[in-house]
Design a protein around this motif. Structure first.
Motif, PDB file in Angstrom:
ATOM      1  N   LEU A  77       0.820  -1.210   0.000  1.00 30.10           N
ATOM      2  CA  LEU A  77       0.000   0.000   0.000  1.00 30.10           C
ATOM      3  C   LEU A  77       0.855   1.262   0.000  1.00 30.10           C
ATOM      4  CD1 LEU A  77      -2.695  -0.952   2.663  1.00 30.10           C
ATOM      5  CD2 LEU A  77      -2.863  -1.182   0.164  1.00 30.10           C
ATOM      6  N   ALA A  78       0.340   2.282  -0.675  1.00 28.54           N
ATOM      7  CA  ALA A  78       0.975   3.595  -0.620  1.00 28.54           C
ATOM      8  C   ALA A  78       0.632   4.254   0.715  1.00 28.54           C
ATOM      9  CB  ALA A  78       0.465   4.449  -1.772  1.00 28.54           C
ATOM     10  N   PRO A  79       1.473   5.158   1.200  1.00 30.07           N
ATOM     11  CA  PRO A  79       1.157   5.868   2.444  1.00 30.07           C
ATOM     12  C   PRO A  79      -0.196   6.566   2.344  1.00 30.07           C
ATOM     13  CG  PRO A  79       3.432   6.273   1.790  1.00 30.07           C
ATOM     14  CD  PRO A  79       2.792   5.543   0.649  1.00 30.07           C
ATOM     15  N   GLY A  80      -0.996   6.423   3.396  1.00 31.29           N
ATOM     16  CA  GLY A  80      -2.288   7.091   3.435  1.00 31.29           C
ATOM     17  C   GLY A  80      -3.391   6.442   2.631  1.00 31.29           C
ATOM     18  N   ALA A  81      -3.119   5.284   2.043  1.00 32.08           N
ATOM     19  CA  ALA A  81      -4.156   4.587   1.286  1.00 32.08           C
ATOM     20  C   ALA A  81      -5.343   4.297   2.191  1.00 32.08           C
ATOM     21  CB  ALA A  81      -3.599   3.285   0.702  1.00 32.08           C
ATOM     22  N   CYS A  82      -6.538   4.468   1.659  1.00 33.67           N
ATOM     23  CA  CYS A  82      -7.735   4.281   2.482  1.00 33.67           C
ATOM     24  C   CYS A  82      -8.403   2.958   2.139  1.00 33.67           C
ATOM     25  CB  CYS A  82      -8.712   5.441   2.312  1.00 33.67           C
ATOM     26  SG  CYS A  82      -9.392   5.607   0.660  1.00 33.67           S
ATOM     27  N   GLY A  83      -9.022   2.337   3.150  1.00 29.61           N
ATOM     28  CA  GLY A  83      -9.563   1.003   2.938  1.00 29.61           C
ATOM     29  C   GLY A  83     -10.913   0.782   3.583  1.00 29.61           C
ATOM     30  N   LEU A  84     -11.488  -0.352   3.254  1.00 30.47           N
ATOM     31  CA  LEU A  84     -12.741  -0.835   3.821  1.00 30.47           C
ATOM     32  C   LEU A  84     -12.501  -2.217   4.391  1.00 30.47           C
ATOM     33  CD1 LEU A  84     -15.916  -0.911   4.128  1.00 30.47           C
ATOM     34  CD2 LEU A  84     -15.936  -1.978   1.851  1.00 30.47           C
ATOM     35  N   ASP A  85     -12.911  -2.432   5.636  1.00 25.79           N
ATOM     36  CA  ASP A  85     -12.886  -3.767   6.223  1.00 25.79           C
ATOM     37  C   ASP A  85     -14.307  -4.320   6.150  1.00 25.79           C
ATOM     38  OD1 ASP A  85     -12.061  -6.074   7.439  1.00 25.79           O
ATOM     39  OD2 ASP A  85     -12.102  -5.256   9.466  1.00 25.79           O
ATOM     40  N   PHE A  86     -14.509  -5.283   5.263  1.00 28.79           N
ATOM     41  CA  PHE A  86     -15.832  -5.867   5.017  1.00 28.79           C
ATOM     42  C   PHE A  86     -15.997  -7.110   5.883  1.00 28.79           C
ATOM     43  CE2 PHE A  86     -18.634  -8.794   2.754  1.00 28.79           C
ATOM     44  CZ  PHE A  86     -19.723  -7.984   2.460  1.00 28.79           C
ATOM     45  N   GLY A  87     -17.117  -7.171   6.623  1.00 29.81           N
ATOM     46  CA  GLY A  87     -17.329  -8.292   7.521  1.00 29.81           C
ATOM     47  C   GLY A  87     -16.493  -8.158   8.778  1.00 29.81           C
ATOM     48  N   ALA A  88     -16.468  -6.959   9.340  1.00 24.73           N
ATOM     49  CA  ALA A  88     -15.581  -6.665  10.467  1.00 24.73           C
ATOM     50  C   ALA A  88     -15.977  -7.403  11.736  1.00 24.73           C
ATOM     51  CB  ALA A  88     -15.573  -5.154  10.734  1.00 24.73           C
ATOM     52  N   GLY A  89     -17.232  -7.871  11.828  1.00 21.19           N
ATOM     53  CA  GLY A  89     -17.654  -8.629  13.001  1.00 21.19           C
ATOM     54  C   GLY A  89     -17.955  -7.755  14.201  1.00 21.19           C
ATOM     55  N   PRO A  90     -18.213  -8.376  15.357  1.00 10.84           N
ATOM     56  CA  PRO A  90     -18.597  -7.629  16.553  1.00 10.84           C
ATOM     57  C   PRO A  90     -17.448  -6.896  17.231  1.00 10.84           C
ATOM     58  CG  PRO A  90     -18.465  -9.962  17.059  1.00 10.84           C
ATOM     59  CD  PRO A  90     -18.279  -9.842  15.576  1.00 10.84           C
ATOM     60  N   GLY A  91     -16.210  -7.206  16.871  1.00  8.88           N
ATOM     61  CA  GLY A  91     -15.062  -6.542  17.487  1.00  8.88           C
ATOM     62  C   GLY A  91     -14.046  -6.133  16.440  1.00  8.88           C
ATOM     63  N   PRO A  92     -14.338  -5.099  15.632  1.00 11.10           N
ATOM     64  CA  PRO A  92     -13.422  -4.695  14.554  1.00 11.10           C
ATOM     65  C   PRO A  92     -12.000  -4.496  15.063  1.00 11.10           C
ATOM     66  CG  PRO A  92     -15.476  -3.462  14.402  1.00 11.10           C
ATOM     67  CD  PRO A  92     -15.516  -4.212  15.710  1.00 11.10           C
ATOM     68  N   THR A  93     -11.061  -5.133  14.402  1.00  7.23           N
ATOM     69  CA  THR A  93      -9.667  -5.067  14.847  1.00  7.23           C
ATOM     70  C   THR A  93      -8.720  -4.773  13.692  1.00  7.23           C
ATOM     71  OG1 THR A  93     -10.092  -6.605  16.678  1.00  7.23           O
ATOM     72  CG2 THR A  93      -7.809  -6.364  15.972  1.00  7.23           C
ATOM     73  N   LEU A  94      -8.910  -5.427  12.552  1.00  7.88           N
ATOM     74  CA  LEU A  94      -8.020  -5.177  11.418  1.00  7.88           C
ATOM     75  C   LEU A  94      -8.076  -3.713  11.005  1.00  7.88           C
ATOM     76  CD1 LEU A  94      -6.050  -6.497   9.426  1.00  7.88           C
ATOM     77  CD2 LEU A  94      -7.988  -6.876   7.890  1.00  7.88           C
ATOM     78  N   SER A  95      -9.253  -3.122  11.051  1.00  4.91           N
ATOM     79  CA  SER A  95      -9.383  -1.706  10.698  1.00  4.91           C
ATOM     80  C   SER A  95      -8.570  -0.844  11.660  1.00  4.91           C
ATOM     81  CB  SER A  95     -10.849  -1.281  10.714  1.00  4.91           C
ATOM     82  OG  SER A  95     -11.442  -1.514  11.976  1.00  4.91           O
ATOM     83  N   VAL A  96      -8.549  -1.218  12.922  1.00  2.00           N
ATOM     84  CA  VAL A  96      -7.766  -0.474  13.920  1.00  2.00           C
ATOM     85  C   VAL A  96      -6.276  -0.591  13.603  1.00  2.00           C
ATOM     86  CG1 VAL A  96      -7.136  -0.340  16.360  1.00  2.00           C
ATOM     87  CG2 VAL A  96      -9.518  -0.762  15.703  1.00  2.00           C
ATOM     88  N   MET A  97      -5.839  -1.769  13.221  1.00  2.00           N
ATOM     89  CA  MET A  97      -4.427  -1.979  12.897  1.00  2.00           C
ATOM     90  C   MET A  97      -4.005  -1.107  11.721  1.00  2.00           C
ATOM     91  SD  MET A  97      -4.457  -6.135  13.440  1.00  2.00           S
ATOM     92  CE  MET A  97      -2.805  -6.453  12.812  1.00  2.00           C
ATOM     93  N   PHE A  98      -4.850  -1.040  10.688  1.00  2.00           N
ATOM     94  CA  PHE A  98      -4.508  -0.201   9.538  1.00  2.00           C
ATOM     95  C   PHE A  98      -4.572   1.283   9.895  1.00  2.00           C
ATOM     96  CE2 PHE A  98      -5.310  -3.968   6.802  1.00  2.00           C
ATOM     97  CZ  PHE A  98      -4.165  -3.888   6.022  1.00  2.00           C
ATOM     98  N   GLU A  99      -5.539   1.681  10.708  1.00  2.00           N
ATOM     99  CA  GLU A  99      -5.609   3.083  11.115  1.00  2.00           C
ATOM    100  C   GLU A  99      -4.378   3.480  11.921  1.00  2.00           C
ATOM    101  OE1 GLU A  99      -9.375   3.200  13.100  1.00  2.00           O
ATOM    102  OE2 GLU A  99     -10.428   3.849  11.272  1.00  2.00           O
ATOM    103  N   GLU A 100      -3.895   2.582  12.762  1.00  2.00           N
ATOM    104  CA  GLU A 100      -2.681   2.862  13.531  1.00  2.00           C
ATOM    105  C   GLU A 100      -1.475   3.064  12.621  1.00  2.00           C
ATOM    106  OE1 GLU A 100      -3.887   0.284  17.553  1.00  2.00           O
ATOM    107  OE2 GLU A 100      -2.573  -0.583  16.023  1.00  2.00           O
ATOM    108  N   ALA A 101      -1.536   2.467  11.421  1.00  2.00           N
ATOM    109  CA  ALA A 101      -0.444   2.602  10.454  1.00  2.00           C
ATOM    110  C   ALA A 101      -0.682   3.763   9.490  1.00  2.00           C
ATOM    111  CB  ALA A 101      -0.286   1.306   9.671  1.00  2.00           C
ATOM    112  N   GLY A 102      -1.723   4.555   9.739  1.00  2.00           N
ATOM    113  CA  GLY A 102      -1.953   5.747   8.925  1.00  2.00           C
ATOM    114  C   GLY A 102      -2.879   5.555   7.749  1.00  2.00           C
ATOM    115  N   HIS A 103      -3.694   4.509   7.772  1.00  2.00           N
ATOM    116  CA  HIS A 103      -4.625   4.257   6.673  1.00  2.00           C
ATOM    117  C   HIS A 103      -6.057   4.473   7.148  1.00  2.00           C
ATOM    118  CE1 HIS A 103      -1.429   2.645   4.162  1.00  2.00           C
ATOM    119  NE2 HIS A 103      -1.036   1.902   5.184  1.00  2.00           N
TER     120      HIS A 103
END
Length: 214
Positions: A77-103
């Motif tokens: 990914l390029a810096p600042g690339a924006c994403g969608l976590d589909f099927g995040a479930g009751p405890g979204p976590t992957l989205s948090v990991m990417f946000e912590e990395a600036g996405h």
């Protein structure tokens, strides 16, 4: 009875395996293995299984599990690339990991975050971790996710893959009643060709598909 493949729509399918709970069929075209519709859980029973999940961004073990997709995708990914976590479930976590990395991230889940606005935007990447195996209509859903990608965008899928029939009969993955479709290397190769995307398989349970430039 002849079954229609929920991924490619072919009627050229065969019975693959039967256990004490349900049947499994395999498509001769794309090699998807799938449970017939009449043996799927009803939505309320399906959600009851998901409600038992106790995933959290505070769980280091869960983060390590998700890193199997997170690490190879982030490297592309390029810096600042924006994403969608589909099927995040009751405890979204992957989205948090990417946000912590600036996405910047959006999330969507049909049970826990059914926000249609999230499916009306375009993204540099879309993730679906331990989601593909739950899809009743994987062909329609994966086409929709691919359509949300900008040129050169990535679709990152994490799902365990079928290898052999012998292994399938002893596979813990089929014991989950919410798992209804099972992909193999050949299935992902078919999908990449169908979507006109470039495929990488960096791990035994990770598939990365990149949308081609316009």
């Amino acid at each position: 009875m002849m079954q229609t493949c929920p991924l490619c729509g072919s009627r050229d399918t065969r019975h693959y395996h039967r256990d004490v709970r349900r049947d499994y069929h395999q498509c001769e075209r794309c090699e998807l293995v799938f449970v017939p519709p009449v043996q799927r859980l009803a939505p309320a029973a399906e959600k009851a299984v998901y409600d038992q999940h106790r995933n959290s961004p505070d769980d280091s073990g869960y983060r390590q599990f998700l890193s199997r997709l997170y690490t190879p995708l982030r490297e592309r990914l390029a810096p600042g690339a924006c994403g969608l976590d589909f099927g995040a479930g009751p405890g979204p976590t992957l989205s948090v990991m990417f946000e912590e990395a600036g996405h910047p991230m959006a999330i969507y889940d049909p049970f826990y975050a059914p926000d249609p606005a999230a499916l009306a935007c375009h993204y540099d990447f879309v993730t679906a971790t331990e989601v593909a195996e739950h899809l009743f209509e994987p062909g329609r859903e994966l086409e929709r996710l691919a359509s949300l990608l900008r040129p050169d965008g990535w679709l990152g899928l994490m799902t365990k893959r079928v290898t052999t029939l012998q292994a399938f009969t002893r596979w813990h993955y089929i014991l989950d009643p919410t798992h209804v479709v099972f992909f193999s290397d050949t299935t992902f190769e078919w999908l990449a060709c169908h979507l006109d995307m470039r495929l990488e398989l960096p791990a035994a349970d990770v598939a990365l598909l990149q949308r081609r430039p316009r």
